[in-house]
Scaffold this active site. Structure first.
Site, PDB file in Angstrom:
ATOM      1  CG  HIS A   1      -1.902  -0.912   1.549  1.00 39.30           C
ATOM      2  ND1 HIS A   1      -1.843  -1.793   2.455  1.00 39.30           N
ATOM      3  CD2 HIS A   1      -2.718  -1.560   0.571  1.00 39.30           C
ATOM      4  CE1 HIS A   1      -2.723  -2.674   2.416  1.00 39.30           C
ATOM      5  NE2 HIS A   1      -3.333  -2.760   1.025  1.00 39.30           N
TER       6      HIS A   1
ATOM      7  CE  LYS B   1     -12.883  -5.837   5.686  1.00 41.19           C
ATOM      8  NZ  LYS B   1     -12.119  -5.386   4.225  1.00 41.19           N
TER       9      LYS B   1
ATOM     10  CB  SER C   1      -3.648  -6.499   5.179  1.00 40.81           C
ATOM     11  OG  SER C   1      -3.722  -4.960   4.516  1.00 40.81           O
TER      12      SER C   1
ATOM     13  NE  ARG D   1      -2.645  -7.890  -3.739  1.00 41.78           N
ATOM     14  CZ  ARG D   1      -3.457  -8.280  -2.634  1.00 41.78           C
ATOM     15  NH1 ARG D   1      -2.451  -8.436  -1.707  1.00 41.78           N
ATOM     16  NH2 ARG D   1      -4.578  -8.278  -2.468  1.00 41.78           N
TER      17      ARG D   1
HETATM   18  O1  PNS Z   1      -9.585  -2.717  -0.766  1.00 42.03           O
HETATM   19  P1  PNS Z   1     -10.524  -2.457   0.367  1.00 42.03           P
HETATM   20  O2  PNS Z   1      -9.954  -2.467   1.743  1.00 42.03           O
HETATM   21  O3  PNS Z   1     -11.922  -3.690   0.355  1.00 42.03           O
HETATM   22  O4  PNS Z   1     -11.416  -1.206  -0.055  1.00 42.03           O
HETATM   23  C1  PNS Z   1     -12.302  -0.595   0.744  1.00 42.03           C
HETATM   24  C2  PNS Z   1     -13.228   0.511  -0.390  1.00 42.03           C
HETATM   25  C3  PNS Z   1     -13.961   1.109   0.768  1.00 42.03           C
HETATM   26  C4  PNS Z   1     -12.084   1.307  -0.964  1.00 42.03           C
HETATM   27  C5  PNS Z   1     -13.863  -0.308  -1.372  1.00 42.03           C
HETATM   28  O5  PNS Z   1     -14.665  -1.313  -0.514  1.00 42.03           O
HETATM   29  C6  PNS Z   1     -14.702   0.583  -2.108  1.00 42.03           C
HETATM   30  O6  PNS Z   1     -14.328   1.213  -2.943  1.00 42.03           O
HETATM   31  N1  PNS Z   1     -16.111   0.639  -1.707  1.00 42.03           N
HETATM   32  C7  PNS Z   1     -17.289   1.540  -2.340  1.00 42.03           C
HETATM   33  C8  PNS Z   1     -18.292   1.328  -1.395  1.00 42.03           C
HETATM   34  C9  PNS Z   1     -18.094   2.310  -0.239  1.00 42.03           C
HETATM   35  O7  PNS Z   1     -17.903   3.365  -0.309  1.00 42.03           O
HETATM   36  N2  PNS Z   1     -18.116   1.705   0.908  1.00 42.03           N
HETATM   37  C10 PNS Z   1     -17.811   2.393   2.268  1.00 42.03           C
HETATM   38  C11 PNS Z   1     -17.707   1.486   3.396  1.00 42.03           C
HETATM   39  S1  PNS Z   1     -16.472  -0.044   3.343  1.00 42.03           S
END
Ligand code: PNS
Length: 168
Positions: free
Chosen positions: A24, A48, A135, A97
Site C-alpha cells: 500500500h 466488517k 494485509s 496485484r
Molecule cells: O480494498 P478494500 O480495503 O476492500 O477497499 C475498501 C473500499 C471502501 C475502498 C472499497 O470497498 C470501495 O471502494 N467501496 C465502495 C463502497 C463504499 O464506499 N463503502 C464504504 C464503506 S466500506
C-alpha cells in the site's frame, strides 16, 4: 480563484488497511508523484471485523505517510465517493496485484463511478516485488509470532506500534 491561480489536483488512496503494508505504501508514494495532494483514506465498514482498531490502523498508516509531504491520513465511516467529493479529489487510486484484485477493483470502480461520475478510478499495477504482500499475510505472520517477517512487510515503525498496543 484568481485567473492565474493553478487548481490543486487531489487524489484519494482508499482502503481498509488492516494493516497498511509496504505494498500500500508503494501505491501511496506513486500516487503522491502524480497529484499535488493525496489522501490515504481508511474506510470503516461497520459490518466488517478488523484485527486492528481504528486508532491503531491510523497510527500504522501515519508511519507510511509521514515521509511524504503531500500525503495526509484521513478516515470515514461513510461512502468513499462522498469522502472523495468532500475532499475535492478528482481521482481514486488503488493498487492491483493480480487478476483477482483487478476483478474486485473493477466492481468497486463501477460502483464508485455510479455514485460520483466525475471522479475517475485509476488502478496502478503493483511493483513486481510486492505482488505477494497482503494485509492477510501480515496478520497471519503476527498471529504466529513471526515478527521479523511481518516487520519487513510493514511501514517503518509500525511493528513497534502494534507490539506496544498489545497485539501479540
Ligand atoms: O480494498 P478494500 O480495503 O476492500 O477497499 C475498501 C473500499 C471502501 C475502498 C472499497 O470497498 C470501495 O471502494 N467501496 C465502495 C463502497 C463504499 O464506499 N463503502 C464504504 C464503506 S466500506
Amino acid at each position: 480563484m484568481m485567473p492565474n491561480e493553478k487548481k490543486l489536483r487531489r487524489a484519494i488512496v482508499p482502503g481498509s488497511f488492516d494493516p497498511m503494508t509496504v505494498g500500500h505504501e508503494d501505491i501511496l508514494k506513486r500516487a503522491s508523484k502524480l497529484y499535488d495532494e493525496v489522501y490515504l483514506a481508511l474506510l470503516i465498514n461497520p459490518s466488517k471485523k478488523y484485527l486492528f482498531d481504528l486508532e491503531t490502523r491510523i497510527l500504522i498508516a501515519e508511519c507510511a505517510a509521514k515521509d511524504i509531504p503531500n500525503a495526509k491520513v484521513v478516515h470515514s465511516d461513510g461512502m468513499l465517493a462522498d469522502l472523495a467529493r468532500e475532499l475535492g479529489c478528482e481521482a481514486i487510486i488503488k493498487g492491483a496485484r493480480n487478476e483477482k484484485d483487478f476483478t474486485y477493483e473493477m466492481k468497486m470502480a463501477l460502483y464508485n463511478r455510479a455514485l460520483a461520475p466525475e471522479i475517475e478510478t485509476f488502478l496502478l499495477p503493483c511493483d513486481d516485488k510486492l505482488g505477494e504482500i497482503s494485509s492477510t499475510l501480515v496478520r497471519s505472520l503476527l498471529e504466529k509470532g513471526e515478527y521479523e517477517k511481518a516487520n519487513a512487510l510493514l511501514p517503518k515503525g509500525a511493528l513497534d506500534i502494534i507490539l506496544k498496543r498489545g497485539y501479540k
